[in-house]
Design an enzyme around this catalytic site. Structure first.
Site, short mmCIF file in Angstrom:
data_model
loop_
_atom_site.label_atom_id
_atom_site.label_comp_id
_atom_site.label_asym_id
_atom_site.label_seq_id
_atom_site.Cartn_x
_atom_site.Cartn_y
_atom_site.Cartn_z
CG ASP A 89 -36.30 34.91 42.89
OD1 ASP A 89 -36.44 33.23 44.39
OD2 ASP A 89 -36.74 34.46 41.91
CG HIS A 185 -38.91 28.14 38.40
ND1 HIS A 185 -37.57 28.10 38.52
CD2 HIS A 185 -38.70 29.52 39.59
CE1 HIS A 185 -37.29 27.87 39.75
NE2 HIS A 185 -37.88 28.85 40.36
CG ASN A 258 -40.52 32.50 45.47
OD1 ASN A 258 -41.16 33.28 45.83
ND2 ASN A 258 -39.27 32.46 44.75
CG ASP A 260 -40.08 36.32 36.48
OD1 ASP A 260 -40.76 37.07 36.02
OD2 ASP A 260 -39.57 35.77 36.41
CB THR A 261 -44.50 32.50 34.55
OG1 THR A 261 -43.23 32.21 35.00
CG2 THR A 261 -45.11 32.47 33.05
C1 PGH Z 1 -40.00 31.85 40.15
C2 PGH Z 1 -41.13 32.17 39.72
N1 PGH Z 1 -39.08 32.94 40.70
O1 PGH Z 1 -38.38 32.63 41.79
O2 PGH Z 1 -40.31 30.77 41.76
O3 PGH Z 1 -41.80 30.97 39.17
O4 PGH Z 1 -41.91 30.52 36.53
O5 PGH Z 1 -43.82 29.98 38.12
O6 PGH Z 1 -43.26 31.88 37.51
P1 PGH Z 1 -42.56 30.89 37.55
ZN ZN Z 2 -37.87 30.18 42.01
#
Ligand code: PGH
Ligand code: ZN
Ligand code: CA
Length: 312
Positions: A89, A185, A258, A260-261
């Site tokens: 990523d 993000h 995507n 992560d958060t």
């Molecule tokens: C993301 C994750 N990773 O490449 O784009 O975004 O912060 O919304 O999870 P989030």
């Molecule tokens: Zn991203």
């Protein structure tokens, strides 16, 4: 099936009009939690790692980190029947991209979106040549996201231009494209209502006909934010992409989402809860287990929202 190429997962999603989650990991616990969720939902999953994750997992050495993460993901994937892929990523330089290719990642992202269009195109083209020679697919980004992406900071959101997207894909032969369409993000995405430019997604899809990627797509569900805050976290003002917004974006052509958060917040909620309720506990297998279970739960929920559940 188990450990597969990212392209195999995303071409199916592109042809059948749904999206697959790409979930960020740094360590063993998140890998376990995501793969468990994929099995329970009979869903494909993409596991992705940032440059920062390569450094973290390798304890400062990105090549070591790439091998450590890739071997973990491969070995886990090979023991399950759902398709699991591994992706780099937000790759910014050849060092990190080569580390991922050598370690056997199925795809890499080259993020030169902070560069002018022509330069982004030239850099992406170079990476595509190198990666394709190794059988590795490439994602690139056009336009900019608001806020901070790992270590890229852009003050304002610059959305993708569909005509540029067409030229970019033709010239670079990139496999997947992340068009900036209004997300950002982190846990604080929107001050007011969530705004995503659906028409722009539809136009880019129409002109490129390849799998599209939505970055900054965490939902930041209230349930997890409230739980984390109940046990001492301060996440005031947290706001993500609502489920209906995600689903509309998917209907316009998004195939990789995507996140992560959402996983981080679920994990910290479980960890805080467990430690608060069990003050005598100091076995990491205990406090990580509750945190992992929460990650599995949030990932399962995301898989259902994206439409990848049942698509393995
Ligand atoms: C993301 C994750 N990773 O490449 O784009 O975004 O912060 O919304 O999870 P989030
Ligand atoms: Zn991203
Ligand atoms: Ca970017």
């Amino acid at each position: 099936m188990p450990y597969v190429k990212t392209k195999q997962i995303l071409e199916k999603a592109h042809n059948e009009n749904y999206a697959v989650g790409a979930f960020n990991v740094n360590d063993l616990e998140f890998v376990q939690a995501i793969i468990k969720a994929a099995v329970l939902e009979n869903s494909p999953a993409i596991i992705e790692v940032s440059e920062g994750a390569l450094k973290y997992a390798g304890d400062g050495d990105v090549e070591r980190g790439a091998f450590v993460l890739a071997s973990m993901v491969k070995h886990f994937a090979e023991t399950v029947s759902v398709p699991i892929a591994l992706h780099l990523d937000h790759g910014h330089d050849l060092k990190h991209i080569m580390a991922a290719i050598k370690a056997g990642f199925g795809s890499v992202m080259i993020d030169a979106s902070d560069k002018p269009f022509e330069e982004n195109m030239r850099i992406t083209r170079q990476i595509v040549e190198i990666a394709h020679a190794a059988g590795v697919a490439v994602e690139a980004e056009l336009g900019r996201l608001m806020g901070v992406e790992d270590n890229v900071v852009s003050a304002e959101s610059v959305l993708v231009h569909p005509d540029e997207a067409k030229e970019f894909v033709t010239q670079t032969q990139v496999d997947f494209l992340a068009p900036a369409v209004g997300t950002s993000h982190g846990a604080f995405k929107f001050k007011g209502e969530a705004k995503i430019d659906y028409d722009r997604i539809a136009a880019v899809k129409e002109l490129t006909q390849i799998p599209l990627v939505l970055h900054g797509a965490s939902g930041v569900p209230g349930k997890w934010v409230e739980l984390a805050e109940k046990y001492g976290a301060d996440l005031s003002g947290a706001k993500g992409v609502p489920d209906e917004v995600l689903q509309t974006a998917i209907s316009k052509g998004i195939n990789k989402v995507n996140m992560d958060t959402d996983l981080r917040i679920a994990f910290v909620a479980g960890l805080r809860k467990h430690l608060a309720e069990n003050p005598k506990e100091f076995d990491p297998r205990k406090y990580f287990s509750e945190a992992k279970d929460f990650v599995t739960e949030v990932v399962r929920d995301r898989m259902r929202v994206l439409g990848s559940a049942g698509k393995a």
